[in-house]
Scaffold this active site. Structure first.
Site, PDB file in Angstrom:
ATOM      1  N   GLY A 120      -6.225   4.590   5.840  1.00  0.00           N
ATOM      2  CA  GLY A 120      -7.380   5.379   5.388  1.00  0.00           C
ATOM      3  C   GLY A 120      -6.990   6.258   4.125  1.00  0.00           C
ATOM      4  O   GLY A 120      -6.137   6.293   3.923  1.00  0.00           O
ATOM      5  N   LEU A 160      -2.392   6.093   6.488  1.00  0.00           N
ATOM      6  CA  LEU A 160      -3.607   6.617   5.779  1.00  0.00           C
ATOM      7  C   LEU A 160      -2.883   7.803   4.639  1.00  0.00           C
ATOM      8  O   LEU A 160      -1.892   8.364   4.748  1.00  0.00           O
ATOM      9  CB  LEU A 160      -4.479   7.586   6.556  1.00  0.00           C
ATOM     10  CG  LEU A 160      -3.977   8.985   7.285  1.00  0.00           C
ATOM     11  CD1 LEU A 160      -5.291   9.485   7.936  1.00  0.00           C
ATOM     12  CD2 LEU A 160      -3.016   8.785   8.465  1.00  0.00           C
ATOM     13  N   CYS A 161      -3.588   8.070   3.642  1.00  0.00           N
ATOM     14  CA  CYS A 161      -3.384   9.165   2.623  1.00  0.00           C
ATOM     15  C   CYS A 161      -1.931   9.005   1.911  1.00  0.00           C
ATOM     16  O   CYS A 161      -2.109   7.747   1.252  1.00  0.00           O
ATOM     17  CB  CYS A 161      -3.498  10.526   3.139  1.00  0.00           C
ATOM     18  SG  CYS A 161      -3.765  11.814   2.202  1.00  0.00           S
ATOM     19  N   HIS A 162      -1.201   9.631   2.061  1.00  0.00           N
ATOM     20  CA  HIS A 162       0.258   9.191   1.494  1.00  0.00           C
ATOM     21  C   HIS A 162       1.230   8.496   2.251  1.00  0.00           C
ATOM     22  O   HIS A 162       2.215   8.169   1.891  1.00  0.00           O
ATOM     23  CB  HIS A 162       0.945  10.573   1.102  1.00  0.00           C
ATOM     24  CG  HIS A 162       0.336  11.258  -0.010  1.00  0.00           C
ATOM     25  ND1 HIS A 162      -0.771  12.046   0.168  1.00  0.00           N
ATOM     26  CD2 HIS A 162       0.419  11.369  -1.480  1.00  0.00           C
ATOM     27  CE1 HIS A 162      -1.337  12.584  -0.939  1.00  0.00           C
ATOM     28  NE2 HIS A 162      -0.605  12.239  -1.927  1.00  0.00           N
TER      29      HIS A 162
END
Length: 287
Positions: A263, A188-190
């Site tokens: 995500g 998720l994210c980075h």
């Protein structure tokens, strides 16, 4: 903290390193909370087989150089790391923690939900592993293969995921093993920046994922979250390899494409945990 201090958009100096900075008080007031949104981690029929576990690949470098020569004091985001782990742990799956170097996992500890006893308890449970993780080379050499006990790999976010993992041959080997052996890939994210390690591999082209948008990264220096701009855009590079990023903002969105679960941001930590726990329990239920 006074209103004037909270409104301060200047990045906070990190005294441990030259020209390094934590996020500004203002950005912390906007993007961190003493309580997470952890919820619905109730698994009445958890996995009890004892074999299947998840390989968590953490960030082992804290300082990310930005375009103006300053460094962002980063690591893995606690919410992005611990909420998915909490759900999977409650669902009966254990973790092996690894980093590229075998050095400790670095955390953005300023984002730890300090009043969230469940999350802090999960951190305490894995604290020794976070401090003394496996070296990813050793995992690749000794623990992967057709008979591996890993059901999947988890790559948490935080800007620390941008350092080393995108160029890592070991990360590439883990992900290629995961695809070849029908294992889960959770991020998720980075964290999806680690997917860059596979390069132009047709086995990965076409995957649809959620990730932190490049456009939002470009805005964070305006409020002092980062002390400068990133020197490259991981989303742009992922798209060039054939990945499709399905989100343009951050809303807590998740997405599942085959065995790849992703995500969009810290807001997705709890949702991704629920998605991953259900998917893995469904998988072991087939056995």
């Amino acid at each position: 903290m006074t209103n004037a201090q909270v409104d301060n958009k200047h990045p906070t100096p990190d005294p441990a390193e030259d020209n390094a900075f934590f996020p500004s008080p203002y950005s912390l007031s906007q993007f961190t909370s003493p309580k997470s949104d952890l919820s619905d981690a109730n698994y009445p029929d958890p996995y009890t087989g004892g074999r299947w576990k998840i390989l968590m690949v953490g960030a082992d470098e804290r300082y990310l150089l930005t375009d103006n020569g300053s460094m962002f004091s980063t690591g893995n985001h606690p919410v992005e790391t611990l909420l998915p782990m909490y759900h999977l742990d409650k669902a009966g799956f254990s973790f092996d923690v690894a980093t590229l170097s075998g050095n400790p996992v670095k955390f953005e500890f300023w984002a730890m939900p300090s009043e969230d006893e469940e999350v802090k308890g999960l951190f305490a449970k894995y604290r020794d592993q976070f401090k003394e993780p496996l070296k990813l080379t050793d995992v690749v050499e000794k623990a992967l293969g057709d008979d591996s006990d890993y059901i999947g790999v988890f790559i948490p976010g935080g800007h620390g995921a941008l350092i080393g993992l995108p160029e890592s041959q070991e990360m590439k080997a883990v992900l290629e093993w995961a695809v070849a052996n029908n294992k889960f890939m959770i991020s998720l994210c980075h964290g999806p920046a680690a997917f860059l390690s596979v390069g132009n591999n047709p086995s990965f082209s076409g995957y649809k994922i959620c990730a932190f948008p490049d456009d939002l990264d470009a805005q964070t220096p305006d409020i002092g979250y980062m002390p400068g701009h990133l020197t490259w855009k991981f989303g742009e590079k992922l798209k060039a390899l054939g990945f499709e990023i399905v989100n343009t903002d951050i809303s807590g969105a998740t997405h599942q494409d085959r065995k790849m679960l992703t995500g969009d941001s810290p807001l997705a930590g709890n949702n991704l945990g629920k998605l991953a726990a259900k998917a893995l329990l469904d998988e072991v239920g087939k056995e």
